[in-house]
Design a protein around this motif. Structure first.
Motif, PDB file in Angstrom:
ATOM      1  N   ARG A 203       1.767   2.021  -5.864  1.00 21.91           N
ATOM      2  CA  ARG A 203       1.874   3.564  -6.779  1.00 21.91           C
ATOM      3  C   ARG A 203       0.862   3.910  -5.639  1.00 21.91           C
ATOM      4  O   ARG A 203      -0.243   4.146  -5.879  1.00 21.91           O
ATOM      5  CB  ARG A 203       0.973   3.461  -7.999  1.00 21.91           C
ATOM      6  CG  ARG A 203       2.422   1.795  -9.023  1.00 21.91           C
ATOM      7  CD  ARG A 203       1.701   1.897 -10.085  1.00 21.91           C
ATOM      8  NE  ARG A 203       1.810   0.780 -10.623  1.00 21.91           N
ATOM      9  CZ  ARG A 203       1.973   0.420 -12.226  1.00 21.91           C
ATOM     10  NH1 ARG A 203       0.979   0.830 -13.101  1.00 21.91           N
ATOM     11  NH2 ARG A 203       2.414  -0.191 -12.349  1.00 21.91           N
ATOM     12  N   ASP A 204       1.517   5.247  -4.699  1.00 22.79           N
ATOM     13  CA  ASP A 204       0.660   6.400  -4.097  1.00 22.79           C
ATOM     14  C   ASP A 204       0.283   6.960  -4.393  1.00 22.79           C
ATOM     15  O   ASP A 204      -0.424   8.229  -4.245  1.00 22.79           O
ATOM     16  CB  ASP A 204       1.873   5.955  -2.212  1.00 22.79           C
ATOM     17  CG  ASP A 204       1.408   5.057  -1.512  1.00 22.79           C
ATOM     18  OD1 ASP A 204       0.830   4.372  -2.248  1.00 22.79           O
ATOM     19  OD2 ASP A 204       2.775   5.148  -0.831  1.00 22.79           O
ATOM     20  N   GLU A 205       1.237   7.809  -5.660  1.00 20.61           N
ATOM     21  CA  GLU A 205       0.980   8.532  -6.328  1.00 20.61           C
ATOM     22  C   GLU A 205      -0.799   9.303  -6.736  1.00 20.61           C
ATOM     23  O   GLU A 205      -1.354   8.156  -7.712  1.00 20.61           O
ATOM     24  CB  GLU A 205       1.917   9.222  -7.292  1.00 20.61           C
ATOM     25  CG  GLU A 205       3.972   8.688  -7.207  1.00 20.61           C
ATOM     26  CD  GLU A 205       3.974   7.654  -7.296  1.00 20.61           C
ATOM     27  OE1 GLU A 205       3.438   6.717  -7.298  1.00 20.61           O
ATOM     28  OE2 GLU A 205       5.010   7.344  -6.612  1.00 20.61           O
TER      29      GLU A 205
ATOM     30  N   ALA B 205      -1.706   9.154  -0.418  1.00 18.46           N
ATOM     31  CA  ALA B 205      -0.957   9.662  -0.165  1.00 18.46           C
ATOM     32  C   ALA B 205      -1.404  10.920   0.057  1.00 18.46           C
ATOM     33  O   ALA B 205      -0.455  11.263   0.873  1.00 18.46           O
ATOM     34  CB  ALA B 205      -0.381   9.390  -1.282  1.00 18.46           C
TER      35      ALA B 205
ATOM     36  N   GLY C 132      -4.649  11.099  -9.624  1.00 18.86           N
ATOM     37  CA  GLY C 132      -3.958  10.990 -10.742  1.00 18.86           C
ATOM     38  C   GLY C 132      -5.249   9.911 -11.650  1.00 18.86           C
ATOM     39  O   GLY C 132      -5.723   9.504 -11.055  1.00 18.86           O
TER      40      GLY C 132
END
Length: 416
Positions: free
Chosen positions: A303-305, A310, A331
């Motif tokens: 999950r790069d977000e 990212a 995030g």
């Protein structure tokens, strides 16, 4: 479960005692008090006895409640047994567990087992059975900092889950590569394709996941030679990773060297390297040092977000986060895992090809809020990233293409 004679100093065998709790507005409960030690060797016997007690509860119309306050060890063994038991009870009342030790509680949350509920106390569970609104115990998915004898086995559980997630990510690419080879070379089955892939991987010391990704991403051959006119390339002159007489043909050795130099340059206790997998166009963890298992589990999910990695990849610029708790760049999921595992500041450096494309990211972590690399450290990390990019380009155009050419020639000869 009857206690067998234990050797002096050996863990106490697991014992299950059952008793009926009555007087509830709803149906009664069958309380299963467990004490002793559970390990992988005893898990099968425990599972069989537990199923017997649960069947007894179902026949009597009672809700089963497992009191695990005195269960020692366990970890992955407990989780596997609970997973199998919950699966077999599909359509029946949830399995309720009370007073489980932190390692067991966190393992259940990590695995997100359906049909299993956790409560801190027996009273909480009984209120639930009596239809009194109560809130099931909520624990973070990351590991707590509570000292617990289950911690070693819980870390092993994280490793197991992380390995499973990595295999899940790799399996589709392997399948794609097998399909490509079957069609391209008229192979009889996927097994034949895999055999040649594995042999080539071992012969050139190229990881299988790297080889299959190259098969998927490379342009198809147009003749007897896959890459005609290709010439041998000299090894680039590397300033940092080449120290220590490392062999540039060995991928893992060089990537480990990059991380070692990054940690030394940034005086950081933890860090990792991710490279872009061209088959799926995503960052993939390659090596790490000093990172908690909970963070690595988060990293391997891909999950790069909301991560510095990212942003560094997208912008092609180094990213510093001196305060993980407050920086809006991160995030919520990433921030939560970083804080829970002791990271308070970090720095990510993109690995850029000569064409400016990001082929990877080097990230280092610090435990102190407000930490930033000095100007000299930032320059050294930049040089290291440039060296890594130069080596990676050479490796792809030399070692990896050699492996692909060998694969092509082997399959041509086999089909003639």
């Amino acid at each position: 479960m009857k206690a067998s004679a234990a050797r002096p100093g050996a863990p106490a065998p697991l014992v299950i005692e059952s008793s009926v709790v009555e007087g509830l507005p709803a149906e009664g409960a069958l309380l299963l008090r467990m004490s002793g030690s559970l390990d992988p060797q005893g898990a099968e016997a425990w599972s069989a006895e537990l199923r017997g007690h649960l069947e007894q509860a179902d026949r009597a119309g009672l809700r089963p409640v497992l009191d695990m306050g005195h269960v020692q060890l366990g970890g992955a063994a407990v989780l596997r047994t609970l997973s199998e038991t919950a699966h077999q009870r599909t359509g029946r009342p949830d399995l309720i567990i009370v007073r489980a030790r932190p390692g067991v509680r966190e393992a259940v949350h990590l695995a997100r087992l359906d049909g299993v509920r956790l409560y801190a106390t027996l009273d909480d569970a009984l209120r639930e059975l009596a239809r009194t609104p109560t809130r099931a115990e909520e624990l973070p998915a990351w590991r707590s900092q509570i000292a617990d004898p289950l911690r070693p086995s819980y870390d092993e559980l994280y490793k197991e889950v992380r390995a499973l997630r990595a295999r899940v990510r790799t399996a589709p690419v392997i399948g794609m590569a097998q399909g490509i080879l079957m069609v391209r070379y008229d192979l009889p089955d996927a097994g034949s394709a895999f055999t040649v892939l594995r042999e080539t991987s071992q012969r050139f010391n190229v990881p299988l996941r790297v080889l299959v990704s190259a098969v998927v991403a490379a342009r198809p051959p147009d003749g007897e030679v896959w890459f005609p006119g290709r010439r041998s390339l000299p090894v680039p002159q590397l300033r940092l990773p080449a120290r220590g007489c490392r062999d540039p043909r060995y991928r893992r050795q060089m990537i480990d060297a990059v991380l070692h130099e990054a940690l030394a340059a940034g005086r950081a206790p933890a860090g990792y390297v991710q490279l872009v997998d061209p088959a799926v166009n995503a960052l993939t963890p390659e090596t790490h040092h000093g990172c908690a298992e909970a963070f690595l589990d988060h990293l391997v999910r891909g999950r790069d977000e909301g991560t510095a990695d990212a942003v560094a990849r997208a912008t092609g610029r180094a990213v510093s986060v001196p305060d993980v708790a407050a920086d809006a760049l991160l995030g919520d999921d990433c921030r939560r895992v970083l804080l829970a595992t002791g990271t308070r500041a970090l720095h990510s450096v993109p690995v850029l090809s000569s064409a400016g494309a990001c082929t990877g990211v080097i990230t280092v972590h610090w435990p102190d809020t407000g930490h930033r690399p000095t100007a000299a450290q930032a320059r050294t990390l930049g040089v290291l990233a440039a060296d890594a990019a130069a080596w990676l380009s050479w490796y792809h155009r030399s070692v990896l293409l050699d492996a692909l050419e060998h694969l092509h020639q082997t399959l041509i000869r086999a089909t003639v």
